[in-house]
Design a protein around this motif. Structure first.
Motif, PDB file in Angstrom:
ATOM      1  N   ILE A 162     -47.490 140.257 131.069  1.00 34.97           N
ATOM      2  CA  ILE A 162     -48.471 139.333 130.518  1.00 34.97           C
ATOM      3  C   ILE A 162     -47.802 137.985 130.299  1.00 34.97           C
ATOM      4  O   ILE A 162     -46.730 137.907 129.687  1.00 34.97           O
ATOM      5  CB  ILE A 162     -49.055 139.860 129.190  1.00 34.97           C
ATOM      6  N   PHE A 163     -48.446 136.925 130.797  1.00 35.41           N
ATOM      7  CA  PHE A 163     -47.955 135.562 130.636  1.00 35.41           C
ATOM      8  C   PHE A 163     -49.018 134.757 129.893  1.00 35.41           C
ATOM      9  O   PHE A 163     -50.127 134.564 130.404  1.00 35.41           O
ATOM     10  CB  PHE A 163     -47.682 134.924 131.999  1.00 35.41           C
ATOM     11  N   LYS A 164     -48.680 134.264 128.687  1.00 30.87           N
ATOM     12  CA  LYS A 164     -49.649 133.546 127.866  1.00 30.87           C
ATOM     13  C   LYS A 164     -49.031 132.257 127.307  1.00 30.87           C
ATOM     14  O   LYS A 164     -47.924 132.262 126.791  1.00 30.87           O
ATOM     15  CB  LYS A 164     -50.117 134.401 126.686  1.00 30.87           C
ATOM     16  N   ARG A 165     -49.765 131.164 127.443  1.00 31.73           N
ATOM     17  CA  ARG A 165     -49.439 129.887 126.803  1.00 31.73           C
ATOM     18  C   ARG A 165     -48.018 129.408 127.122  1.00 31.73           C
ATOM     19  O   ARG A 165     -47.323 128.846 126.275  1.00 31.73           O
ATOM     20  CB  ARG A 165     -49.643 129.970 125.286  1.00 31.73           C
ATOM     21  N   ASN A 166     -47.598 129.609 128.361  1.00 36.02           N
ATOM     22  CA  ASN A 166     -46.326 129.060 128.810  1.00 36.02           C
ATOM     23  C   ASN A 166     -46.566 127.699 129.442  1.00 36.02           C
ATOM     24  O   ASN A 166     -47.615 127.458 130.041  1.00 36.02           O
ATOM     25  CB  ASN A 166     -45.666 130.011 129.807  1.00 36.02           C
ATOM     26  N   THR A 167     -45.595 126.807 129.324  1.00 38.83           N
ATOM     27  CA  THR A 167     -45.800 125.425 129.737  1.00 38.83           C
ATOM     28  C   THR A 167     -44.636 124.934 130.581  1.00 38.83           C
ATOM     29  O   THR A 167     -43.467 125.140 130.223  1.00 38.83           O
ATOM     30  CB  THR A 167     -45.935 124.512 128.505  1.00 38.83           C
ATOM     31  N   CYS A 168     -44.975 124.276 131.688  1.00 43.52           N
ATOM     32  CA  CYS A 168     -43.982 123.539 132.454  1.00 43.52           C
ATOM     33  C   CYS A 168     -44.065 122.069 132.081  1.00 43.52           C
ATOM     34  O   CYS A 168     -45.115 121.442 132.239  1.00 43.52           O
ATOM     35  CB  CYS A 168     -44.219 123.714 133.946  1.00 43.52           C
TER      36      CYS A 168
END
Length: 211
Positions: A162-168
């Motif tokens: 699960i990938f949530k609210r990650n930012t580049c």
């Protein structure tokens, strides 16, 4: 090799090898360490480090086949660099890592771990890697806030994560802002399956430069 299927795991036989506990509140002994570095020194090849009461701010390099395991244990600002052929890491919650929480230059399986609030790609891999049943939340990096894959001839499997609210984050001076969840710089043998992507911020959830 442990990349043939999701069900297959690293073939580390722990039955006949030692177990070292990592408990900062217990005295140093032949079976307990107060730091992760000392635990790695004490554990034998194919042995297991059981994380019970871990210290913060640990930076280590692994050069032998071992398992590091916990039971839903929080570890704050850890960085584990793997130069070994077989390493299994499971049941740890990596929090607030100022650098990559895991650097893999060997062969690794990461299972049932979480990565929260990191300030670089949570996992950087330049080797064979399997990532199963992990959660990546609120991490940020120039590229690949969750996972950064930088290999051409190695194997990658990312499944049931699960990938949530990650930012580049974007930097006009370098190539950036790509793959808020997963960035594939190189890769010929890659499987990404049964993952959930939600509310991530970047050009794409998954970006590949030469895939």
């Amino acid at each position: 090799q442990f990349f043939n299927s999701v069900e297959k795991t690293i073939a580390i036989d722990v039955a006949n090898h030692d177990i070292i506990t990592l408990d900062k509140n217990q005295a140093l002994s032949s079976t307990n360490a107060q730091t992760l570095e000392k635990a790695i020194d004490l554990v034998s090849r194919y042995g297991t480090i059981q994380v019970i009461n871990p210290p913060s701010n640990q930076v280590v390099t692994i050069d032998k086949e071992i398992t590091i395991e916990g039971e839903d244990i929080d570890v704050t600002n850890w960085q584990i660099a793997n130069n070994s052929t077989e390493v299994l890491i499971e049941g740890l919650n990596f929090k607030n890592s100022t650098k990559n929480a895991i650097i893999n230059n060997g062969e690794a399986m990461i299972s049932q771990c979480s990565f929260n609030g990191g300030n670089d790609s949570a996992i950087y891999s330049n080797g064979d890697i399997t990532i199963l049943n992990c959660t990546f939340t609120n991490n940020q990096a120039l590229n690949g806030a969750g996972v950064y894959i930088d290999n051409r001839n190695n194997k990658t499997l990312i499944s049931n994560c699960i990938f949530k609210r990650n930012t580049c984050t974007y930097n006009q001076n370098v190539s950036s802002g790509n793959g808020s969840c997963i960035y594939l710089n190189k890769g010929n043998d890659v499987e990404i399956s049964y993952n959930v992507f939600k509310n991530n911020n970047g050009v794409n959830n998954i970006t590949s430069s030469t895939w």
